[in-house]
Design a protein around this motif. Structure first.
Motif, PDB file in Angstrom:
ATOM      1  N   ARG A  15       0.836  -1.202   0.000  1.00 51.25           N
ATOM      2  CA  ARG A  15       0.000   0.000   0.000  1.00 51.25           C
ATOM      3  C   ARG A  15       0.870   1.251   0.000  1.00 51.25           C
ATOM      4  O   ARG A  15       2.019   1.220   0.457  1.00 51.25           O
ATOM      5  N   LEU A  29      -8.228  -1.702  -5.580  1.00 51.02           N
ATOM      6  CA  LEU A  29      -9.062  -2.204  -4.499  1.00 51.02           C
ATOM      7  C   LEU A  29     -10.118  -1.154  -4.179  1.00 51.02           C
ATOM      8  O   LEU A  29      -9.980   0.017  -4.541  1.00 51.02           O
ATOM      9  N   ALA A  30     -11.143  -1.574  -3.478  1.00 51.60           N
ATOM     10  CA  ALA A  30     -12.184  -0.621  -3.092  1.00 51.60           C
ATOM     11  C   ALA A  30     -11.620   0.465  -2.181  1.00 51.60           C
ATOM     12  O   ALA A  30     -12.069   1.609  -2.192  1.00 51.60           O
ATOM     13  N   SER A  31     -10.599   0.094  -1.409  1.00 51.33           N
ATOM     14  CA  SER A  31     -10.030   1.043  -0.445  1.00 51.33           C
ATOM     15  C   SER A  31      -8.730   1.680  -0.925  1.00 51.33           C
ATOM     16  O   SER A  31      -8.010   2.291  -0.150  1.00 51.33           O
ATOM     17  N   GLY A  32      -8.404   1.521  -2.204  1.00 48.28           N
ATOM     18  CA  GLY A  32      -7.176   2.109  -2.719  1.00 48.28           C
ATOM     19  C   GLY A  32      -6.504   1.194  -3.726  1.00 48.28           C
ATOM     20  O   GLY A  32      -7.177   0.513  -4.500  1.00 48.28           O
ATOM     21  N   HIS A  33      -5.174   1.190  -3.718  1.00 45.92           N
ATOM     22  CA  HIS A  33      -4.421   0.386  -4.656  1.00 45.92           C
ATOM     23  C   HIS A  33      -3.347  -0.417  -3.935  1.00 45.92           C
ATOM     24  O   HIS A  33      -2.859  -0.015  -2.872  1.00 45.92           O
TER      25      HIS A  33
END
Length: 242
Positions: free
Chosen positions: A43, A77-81
């Motif tokens: 992340r 991803l839904a919350s970032g990459h």
């Protein structure tokens, strides 16, 4: 006499593989970003923690460049990459490790502790402690640098369950060990120019708290790999760099 603009040649179809490789990799921070990815960081914030002096915007630029060049793959991803090294990126592992070993042998000893940055030092220290020394329970070590501004004066290393986290703000845990010193002293200890016992005896570093933790502190703090080669003080133990 023939003259040419080297940068222009590299930007416009340089056919030399070494020139092309250095064009991609020789930018500042790039190898440190790759090291973080090799260590398992995926992340954005995980990567950034390993290069704390690098701005978020510059890290974004480097990741985009590495993605364009085929060294990094970005997964949504839904919350970032998540950022993953490709096969080409993974093949840099022996180069990164080799450069690190070369730096330990030939460069680290020439670092001037008077020009150290406390943020970089604490992140380097976080990578070079042995979490097994304090056991599986939570142990919080508070560092106070007397010569730093209030915003950078206090740091906490939280040792728990085989992992160590660095906190620039008070995590709220009970502190088991307090270390009071100044930045230059800690940097000199870190690179092996000053023995920990010498700093304590001279009053340049104070270690207070639980007696058992104070006794284990020297084994917990592994210091830089270069210092391991220079300091022959009982209690220190060597460990491969993370």
């Amino acid at each position: 006499m023939i003259s040419f603009d080297v940068e222009a040649v590299m930007e416009h179809g340089q056919l030399c593989p070494l020139a092309k490789a250095t064009e991609i990799l020789a930018e500042r921070w790039t190898f440190l970003v790759i090291r973080q990815l090799l260590s398992g960081a995926a992340r954005f914030n995980e990567i950034r923690r390993g290069v704390p002096l690098m701005s978020p915007s510059l890290l974004s630029q480097r990741l985009r460049r590495l993605e364009r060049e085929g060294l990094v793959r970005r997964e949504g991803l839904a919350s970032g990459h998540l950022y993953r090294l490709t096969e080409a990126g993974q093949e840099l592992a022996p180069i990164v490790h080799g450069l690190s070993r070369w730096g330990e042998r030939w460069v680290l000893g020439h670092i001037d502790p008077r020009k150290s940055d406390v943020t970089a030092l604490m992140w380097a220290m976080r990578r070079r402690v042995d979490p097994s020394v304090f056991g599986q329970g939570r142990v919080t070590v508070q560092f106070e640098f007397t010569d730093q501004p209030r915003s950078k004066r206090f740091w906490w290393l939280v040792n728990e369950g085989g992992n160590v986290d660095l906190c620039p703000k008070d995590p709220g845990f009970e502190v088991g060990l307090y270390v009071l010193t100044d930045l230059e002293t800690m940097a000199q200890i870190w690179v092996g120019k000053l023995q920990l016992s010498t700093a304590i005896n001279a009053g340049h570093l104070e270690c207070s708290g639980d007696h058992g933790l104070r006794q284990a502190f020297r084994s917990w703090l592994l210091l830089s790999p270069f210092a391991q080669k220079r300091v022959a003080e009982p209690g220190y133990r060597s460990k491969a760099p993370a």
